[in-house]
Design a protein around this motif. Sequence first.
Motif, PDB file in Angstrom:
ATOM      1  N   TRP A  93      88.891  81.447  35.763  1.00 25.19           N
ATOM      2  CA  TRP A  93      88.676  82.533  34.799  1.00 25.19           C
ATOM      3  C   TRP A  93      89.039  82.074  33.387  1.00 25.19           C
ATOM      4  O   TRP A  93      88.303  82.343  32.434  1.00 25.19           O
ATOM      5  CB  TRP A  93      89.530  83.741  35.188  1.00 25.19           C
ATOM      6  N   LEU A  94      90.162  81.359  33.235  1.00 21.05           N
ATOM      7  CA  LEU A  94      90.567  80.869  31.918  1.00 21.05           C
ATOM      8  C   LEU A  94      89.519  79.925  31.333  1.00 21.05           C
ATOM      9  O   LEU A  94      89.279  79.928  30.118  1.00 21.05           O
ATOM     10  CB  LEU A  94      91.909  80.147  32.011  1.00 21.05           C
ATOM     11  N   MET A  95      88.902  79.127  32.188  1.00 18.44           N
ATOM     12  CA  MET A  95      87.923  78.153  31.716  1.00 18.44           C
ATOM     13  C   MET A  95      86.687  78.816  31.123  1.00 18.44           C
ATOM     14  O   MET A  95      85.938  78.179  30.369  1.00 18.44           O
ATOM     15  CB  MET A  95      87.516  77.217  32.858  1.00 18.44           C
ATOM     16  N   THR A  96      86.431  80.083  31.444  1.00 20.02           N
ATOM     17  CA  THR A  96      85.281  80.795  30.897  1.00 20.02           C
ATOM     18  C   THR A  96      85.552  81.347  29.498  1.00 20.02           C
ATOM     19  O   THR A  96      84.636  81.804  28.828  1.00 20.02           O
ATOM     20  CB  THR A  96      84.869  81.954  31.821  1.00 20.02           C
ATOM     21  N   LEU A  97      86.810  81.313  29.066  1.00 21.19           N
ATOM     22  CA  LEU A  97      87.193  81.889  27.782  1.00 21.19           C
ATOM     23  C   LEU A  97      87.178  80.839  26.682  1.00 21.19           C
ATOM     24  O   LEU A  97      87.318  79.651  26.930  1.00 21.19           O
ATOM     25  CB  LEU A  97      88.601  82.505  27.867  1.00 21.19           C
ATOM     26  N   ALA A  98      87.027  81.303  25.448  1.00 16.19           N
ATOM     27  CA  ALA A  98      87.148  80.414  24.295  1.00 16.19           C
ATOM     28  C   ALA A  98      88.618  80.029  24.128  1.00 16.19           C
ATOM     29  O   ALA A  98      89.511  80.693  24.654  1.00 16.19           O
ATOM     30  CB  ALA A  98      86.644  81.111  23.036  1.00 16.19           C
ATOM     31  N   ALA A  99      88.873  78.967  23.378  1.00 13.01           N
ATOM     32  CA  ALA A  99      90.234  78.468  23.220  1.00 13.01           C
ATOM     33  C   ALA A  99      91.168  79.524  22.637  1.00 13.01           C
ATOM     34  O   ALA A  99      92.309  79.682  23.094  1.00 13.01           O
ATOM     35  CB  ALA A  99      90.237  77.216  22.333  1.00 13.01           C
TER      36      ALA A  99
END
Length: 273
Positions: free
Chosen positions: A4-10
Amino acid sequence: MIDWLMTLAAWQQALVGTAFTYGMTALGAGLVFLFKTIKKDILNLMLGFASGVMIAASFWSLLQPAIEQAEENNGLPSWLVVSIGFALGGIFLYIADHLLPHVHFGPNKEQEGLPTHLRRTILLVFSITLHNIPEGLAVGVAFGAAASAVNPTAAVMGALSVAIGIGIQNFPEGAAVSIPLRQEGMSRTKAFLYGQASGLVEPIAGVLGALLVTKVTVILPYALAFAAGAMIYVVIEELIPEAQQTTSSKNHYAVFGTMTGFIVMMILDVALG
């Protein structure tokens, strides 16, 4: 969680990470509803633990990646880049320490920073808020660095370890704000509100740090080292001296707290990063 975190922008990852660190500060501040006082030995242990976490995070989570990033840029020598960033972090906190009005806990503490007529309770919160700026920045820069990493999944895991480590040490830090305020006569609710407010700066610093290093990638190694320098400044200037203000026979509480915090952060960073 990682997927899920990997789908978010930095910057969104940084916001999630610093929201956790803030939440841990608020959770720690909530201990004021259970306890009215805090023993000096326990407070020293907490401050020592926070010091150990920040020291370990400064190297494994910030300086080591900064050196690697600087070597890849093929510009200035990596040792020079990291040294400049590290020094600037300490200088920034030194200037902020002398400009931002604040006062530390204890009956004989004098006000530091620019003159002000703000109440002592506000100045106490400012003191911890000043500490939290580099902590939020460290989390934000770590997530920002993950955006340009060769192995982004591993880098996000490393940034997550920074957030977890900072969050763990924020728990006792929140209590170290709210409970002394309660001891000074403030109501439990107000002491809690002031205690959790000291952590609000972390999401702001985290998001700004992530946005900065993703927009201007050339400054990434400098930013990582900058956060490390600022954290080490806080440890040496504030946390360790505060933890050592006791009889020499009781200094071991701060020592063991520091060693424990260092080990916990080292394990988190090596295991997750």
